[in-house]
Design a protein around this motif. Structure first.
Motif, short mmCIF file in Angstrom:
data_model
loop_
_atom_site.label_atom_id
_atom_site.label_comp_id
_atom_site.label_asym_id
_atom_site.label_seq_id
_atom_site.Cartn_x
_atom_site.Cartn_y
_atom_site.Cartn_z
N GLU A 130 0.82 -1.21 0.00
CA GLU A 130 0.00 0.00 0.00
C GLU A 130 0.85 1.26 0.00
OE1 GLU A 130 -4.00 -1.65 2.30
OE2 GLU A 130 -2.64 -0.24 3.33
N ALA A 131 1.97 1.25 0.70
CA ALA A 131 2.81 2.45 0.78
C ALA A 131 4.18 2.09 1.30
CB ALA A 131 2.17 3.50 1.68
N ILE A 132 5.18 2.88 0.87
CA ILE A 132 6.55 2.75 1.38
C ILE A 132 6.96 4.13 1.89
CG2 ILE A 132 8.95 2.20 0.84
CD1 ILE A 132 7.94 0.57 -1.54
N ALA A 133 7.37 4.21 3.14
CA ALA A 133 7.78 5.48 3.73
C ALA A 133 9.24 5.76 3.36
CB ALA A 133 7.61 5.45 5.24
N LEU A 134 9.46 6.78 2.54
CA LEU A 134 10.81 7.23 2.24
C LEU A 134 11.32 8.19 3.30
CD1 LEU A 134 10.58 8.01 -1.60
CD2 LEU A 134 11.01 5.82 -0.46
#
Length: 611
Positions: A452-456
């Motif tokens: 769903e999402a990757i935190a950079l």
């Protein structure tokens, strides 16, 4: 290494001057505090040079004012926490309780101050009027927050960096306190912390303007003007190195801070969101109140960076260790990443030299190969726009995650100081870390196992890009090529007809259809040029010309309508079995249809002029 003034100064003298020369940065200030004291506050290079590049005014850490950009957001957060401490605000109450404007909510979850101060209110990004044209006056705060941008994420779930959110929080302080926000900050933050020369004002008062550093793109280039921000509370503070030392000490004084009580400081410095809403994104560094967590070489810290066009700064604190560092620059240097590289070297060097202990090299897990393969794909930044034509630029800014086949991943644009892509290994389930120890990627996985999402970064993530949006850029390139062929083929055929005495013979209707389709192709190609012009205006943070946008939209529509005469002509050519003209006409139709796809998916015809 002992954190003493003598050692720190010797270390800075050995590093900073050479970095100034290497990166083409004119002047810098570096301030370090520890255990309730200023260890050192230094000025390097020049606050002003003449036309020949000769230094006129050296940087004085006590009297030279630097623009600190988005580090100003921490001042906004401090002001909010003061009113929370007094019982006048509640971090978790709907912000509409404090506002005189309506926010068109897309989700049932109400927006709170906690969301505003952690970049999780869900607002889409605004890029126009962030930096105003030279000479333009900054708007009143009420005008700066109207109209609110639409939401694209449910509050609390997806970090998406937002200047608007911080500006709205400042407006709430203004309304609840009953005094202009800049005045409130002066009386309640700057004066108690003994930040004698810090100011939100644009332009600066005459006495402070004489102290401000001149700003330069790079060493040897002419100076630029003092930039005025539209959402000014999110980044307009001017402050000296000494001011920032005082601010750091006030935040690190857990017993008797002049700004906040120990409980409020702990709240502001602690993680503000949990896995209840963030899911797996909470496994890595996350947002505190206006600060973002930033672990460096095993040392927990909170930080915030700031960047205007050519003014750059970063603040990093370790409340547990009672230490902090601030760096500020008055120019952008010779490369796009010169300020980022400079401050990374200084801040990481400070932490490594004085605070960190030896860290084990991260070791990947048995699940790394499979998880890396799941992560591989095309993503887009959460800091984006959906309701305006800026959507096409968001689609063009894709991030590609690549798995190396042995359990590590790399990402487009994330490199070390030498420009080599950083390699991330999985150190905990769905938590990835680079070898240098200051970069983390946490991942939110859906119940169905999808990414769903990757935190950079604590303040923004990347989300999977749909195939429809991923196709926008290649479709645009193909469409431009086909329409360009159609336009060029017209004069080429005319010249060939004259040279070989074989003029093109067409019926009047075919001639009209061909002319209409060619004019539409020219309109589409002209629209591409105008959209590029609009992009340049926004990237330079200048005033976006509404005339340019509306003209581009009109030409875009004409280009889309060109599919009608082109299709009609293609049908007629096929019926008459004129195969070469038919083939060209079919290619032209494909070009128009591709252009229509780009316009619709990329949002080129959206009516809003508030990107």
């Amino acid at each position: 290494m002992p954190l003493t003034p003598e050692d720190v100064d010797a270390w800075l003298d050995g590093v900073v001057p050479s970095l100034l020369d290497r990166e083409g940065i004119v002047g810098a200030t570096v301030v370090i505090v520890d255990d309730g004291e200023v260890v050192t506050q230094r000025g390097f290079g020049w606050a002003e040079v003449d036309a020949n590049g000769t230094g006129v005014r050296p940087v004085d850490p006590a009297r030279t004012l630097f623009r600190i950009g988005s580090v100003s957001k921490v001042v906004v957060g401090t002001a909010v926490m003061q009113l929370v401490e007094r019982g006048q605000l509640d971090l978790d109450a709907p912000v509409e309780d404090y506002l005189d404007l309506e926010i068109q909510a897309r989700f049932a979850t109400p927006i709170t101050l906690r969301h505003l101060l952690t970049h999780t209110a869900g607002f889409e990004d605004r890029v126009s009027n962030v930096l105003l044209p030279e000479g333009a006056e900054a708007p009143e705060l009420r005008d700066a927050v109207r109209p609110p941008p639409p939401q694209i994420f449910e509050p609390g779930t997806t970090p998406a960096y937002s200047n608007y959110s911080s500006t709205l929080a400042a407006y709430i302080v203004e309304r609840v306190s009953g005094e202009p926000f800049a005045e409130y900050a002066r009386k309640n933050v700057f004066e108690p912390a003994e930040m004698g020369t810090a100011s939100f004002e644009q332009p600066l008062p005459e006495d402070l303007a004489a102290m401000a550093t001149t700003t330069y793109p790079s060493a040897g280039e002419p100076a630029t003007h003092f930039e005025h921000l539209g959402p000014w509370p999110s980044g307009s503070v001017s402050a000296s190195g000494a001011d920032m030392a005082a601010f750091m000490l006030a935040h690190l004084d857990s017993d008797s801070s002049p700004l906040l009580s120990p409980t409020s400081l702990e709240t502001m410095h602690s993680r503000a969101l949990s896995a209840d809403t963030l899911g797996g994104l909470a496994d890595g560094d996350s947002m505190a109140i206006s600060f973002y967590e930033q672990t460096r070489n095993g040392v927990s810290g909170i930080a915030h960076g700031g960047d205007l066009s050519h003014d750059h700064a970063e603040l990093w604190l370790s409340p547990q260790r009672g230490s902090g560092i601030f760096v500020g620059f008055n120019s952008s240097g010779v490369r796009n990443d010169s300020p980022a590289a400079f401050r990374e070297i200084i801040i990481d060097g400070f932490v490594t030299r004085y605070l960190a202990s030896a860290q084990a090299t991260p070791q990947q897990l048995d699940t790394s190969v499979d998880h890396a393969a799941q992560l591989a794909g095309v993503y887009e930044l959460s800091r984006r726009a959906e309701s305006t034509f800026v959507r096409i630029y968001s689609a063009a800014s894709k991030v590609t995650v690549r798995a190396d086949g042995v359990g590590a991943i790399t990402l487009t644009g994330i490199t070390d100081l030498a420009g080599v892509p950083l390699r991330f290994v999985q150190v905990e389930p769905w938590l990835w870390q680079s070898a240098r120890g200051s970069d983390q990627l946490s991942v939110r996985v859906g119940e169905d196992g999808s990414i769903e999402a990757i935190a950079l970064h604590p303040a923004f993530v990347i989300t999977p890009m749909s195939p429809w949006r991923a196709a926008v850029v290649p479709t645009l390139v193909a469409s431009i090529a086909l329409l360009l062929i159609a336009v060029v083929a017209w004069p080429v055929r005319a010249v060939a007809g004259v040279v070989f005495t074989k003029p093109l013979r067409q019926r009047p209707r075919d001639r009209r259809l061909r002319l209409l389709s060619l004019l539409a192709a020219v309109a589409a190609l002209a629209a591409v040029g105008l959209w590029l012009m609009a992009a340049v205006q926004m990237l330079n943070f200048g005033g976006l010309s509404h005339l340019v946008v509306r003209t581009a939209q009109a030409l875009t529509l004409i280009g889309i309508l060109g599919a009608v005469p082109a299709f009609w002509r293609a049908v007629r050519m096929v019926r008459e079995r004129r195969w070469w003209p038919a083939a060209l006409a079919v290619l032209t139709v494909v070009g128009f249809l591709g252009w229509a796809y780009v316009a619709l998916v990329g949002g080129l015809l959206t009516p809003s002029l508030h990107p």
